[in-house]
Scaffold this active site. Structure first.
Site, PDB file in Angstrom:
ATOM      1  N   CYS A  85       0.828  -1.205   0.000  1.00 45.75           N
ATOM      2  CA  CYS A  85       0.000   0.000   0.000  1.00 45.75           C
ATOM      3  C   CYS A  85       0.863   1.257   0.000  1.00 45.75           C
ATOM      4  O   CYS A  85       1.512   1.541  -1.002  1.00 45.75           O
ATOM      5  CB  CYS A  85      -0.994  -0.040   1.160  1.00 45.75           C
ATOM      6  SG  CYS A  85      -2.367   1.129   0.956  1.00 45.75           S
ATOM      7  N   HIS A 202      -3.533  -5.507   0.983  1.00 40.75           N
ATOM      8  CA  HIS A 202      -2.914  -5.742   2.288  1.00 40.75           C
ATOM      9  C   HIS A 202      -2.904  -7.225   2.674  1.00 40.75           C
ATOM     10  O   HIS A 202      -3.846  -7.702   3.326  1.00 40.75           O
ATOM     11  CB  HIS A 202      -3.679  -4.977   3.372  1.00 40.75           C
ATOM     12  CG  HIS A 202      -3.428  -3.511   3.388  1.00 40.75           C
ATOM     13  ND1 HIS A 202      -2.429  -2.930   4.139  1.00 40.75           N
ATOM     14  CD2 HIS A 202      -4.061  -2.493   2.743  1.00 40.75           C
ATOM     15  CE1 HIS A 202      -2.459  -1.611   3.972  1.00 40.75           C
ATOM     16  NE2 HIS A 202      -3.435  -1.327   3.119  1.00 40.75           N
ATOM     17  N   GLU A 204      -1.193  -8.646   4.985  1.00 39.03           N
ATOM     18  CA  GLU A 204      -1.064  -8.803   6.438  1.00 39.03           C
ATOM     19  C   GLU A 204      -2.426  -8.782   7.131  1.00 39.03           C
ATOM     20  O   GLU A 204      -2.558  -9.256   8.267  1.00 39.03           O
ATOM     21  CB  GLU A 204      -0.138  -7.721   7.018  1.00 39.03           C
ATOM     22  CG  GLU A 204      -0.729  -6.340   7.199  1.00 39.03           C
ATOM     23  CD  GLU A 204      -0.851  -5.513   5.923  1.00 39.03           C
ATOM     24  OE1 GLU A 204      -1.186  -4.321   6.024  1.00 39.03           O
ATOM     25  OE2 GLU A 204      -0.610  -6.058   4.808  1.00 39.03           O
TER      26      GLU A 204
END
Length: 230
Positions: A85, A202, A204
């Site tokens: 990002c 994302h 994660e």
């Protein structure tokens, strides 16, 4: 081995990245950008957030932090680097990868789950998937539209450096499946080395099973020792 997660003023996904890597038993530490890269760094995450408040251009100011010269040197030596990002914006601005990320076609901040098609399964970031596999990963950005001039885009495609594309659930691409207007539906690209990648979604945030899907685990496993010859 220790993955260094670089924290800039305005980073807000650094702790998320550390939690995800810890869950995967990958040693990781958050590093303040002014302190430089620790000598024991064997991997680098440039996390999401709003470094320097996204003033000037998203990622432009952080890209000029002295630590990014260290990151480029480490990347050239083969150290795995992943920009996520805002980290992808910083990665492009600092020359780790081609192109740039700019304002979404909608001109709005968009936070939603998207589908990504894995374009290659022979890189550290995608060896856990099959080519053509579709994964579910969230986005959260206002400047996520990938832009690149036509000549460099053609070279990027010819060199097979597109890592992920936005797609429908069945793997087909369409304007409706592209959340930000990125050229060629590109969501993630490789640098000159396959050990360097940036992506707007994302991973994660889809790693911990107690909070939802885990489709992002395979991307972060790129920091593990090589497997299957990759």
């Amino acid at each position: 081995m220790t993955v260094s997660i670089i924290r800039f003023g305005g980073s807000n996904c650094d702790r998320d990245a550390k939690r995800a890597l810890d869950y995967l038993d990958i040693d990781a530490e958050i590093v303040w950008h002014e302190d430089g890269l620790p000598e024991e760094t064997t991997g680098i995450v440039i996390p999401g957030g709003f470094s320097y408040g996204d003033y000037l251009r998203a990622g432009a100011m952080a890209a000029r932090s002295p630590i990014m010269a260290d990151v480029r040197e480490a990347a050239a030596a083969g150290v795995p680097v992943l920009g996520i990002c805002n980290g992808a914006q910083i990665g492009c601005e600092s020359g780790l990868t081609e192109g740039a990320f700019t304002t979404n076609e909608s001109a709005r901040f968009q936070c939603e789950h998207v589908h990504l098609r894995v374009e290659r399964d022979d890189t550290p970031w995608t060896v856990a998937y099959d080519e053509g596999e579709v994964i579910d990963v969230p986005i959260a950005h206002g400047e996520g539209r990938y832009e690149i001039d036509d000549d460099r885009l053609a070279a990027l495609e010819d060199e097979n450096r597109v890592l992920f594309r936005y797609c429908e659930e069945d793997g087909t691409t369409s304007p409706d499946a592209n959340p930000n207007g990125s050229k060629h539906d590109i969501a993630g690209v490789l640098g000159d080395r396959e050990s360097v990648a940036v992506l707007m979604p994302h991973p994660e945030r889809v790693t911990l099973p107690d909070v939802g899907p885990t489709d992002g685990q395979g991307i972060l496993r790129g920091f593990e020792p090589p497997r299957n010859g990759v």
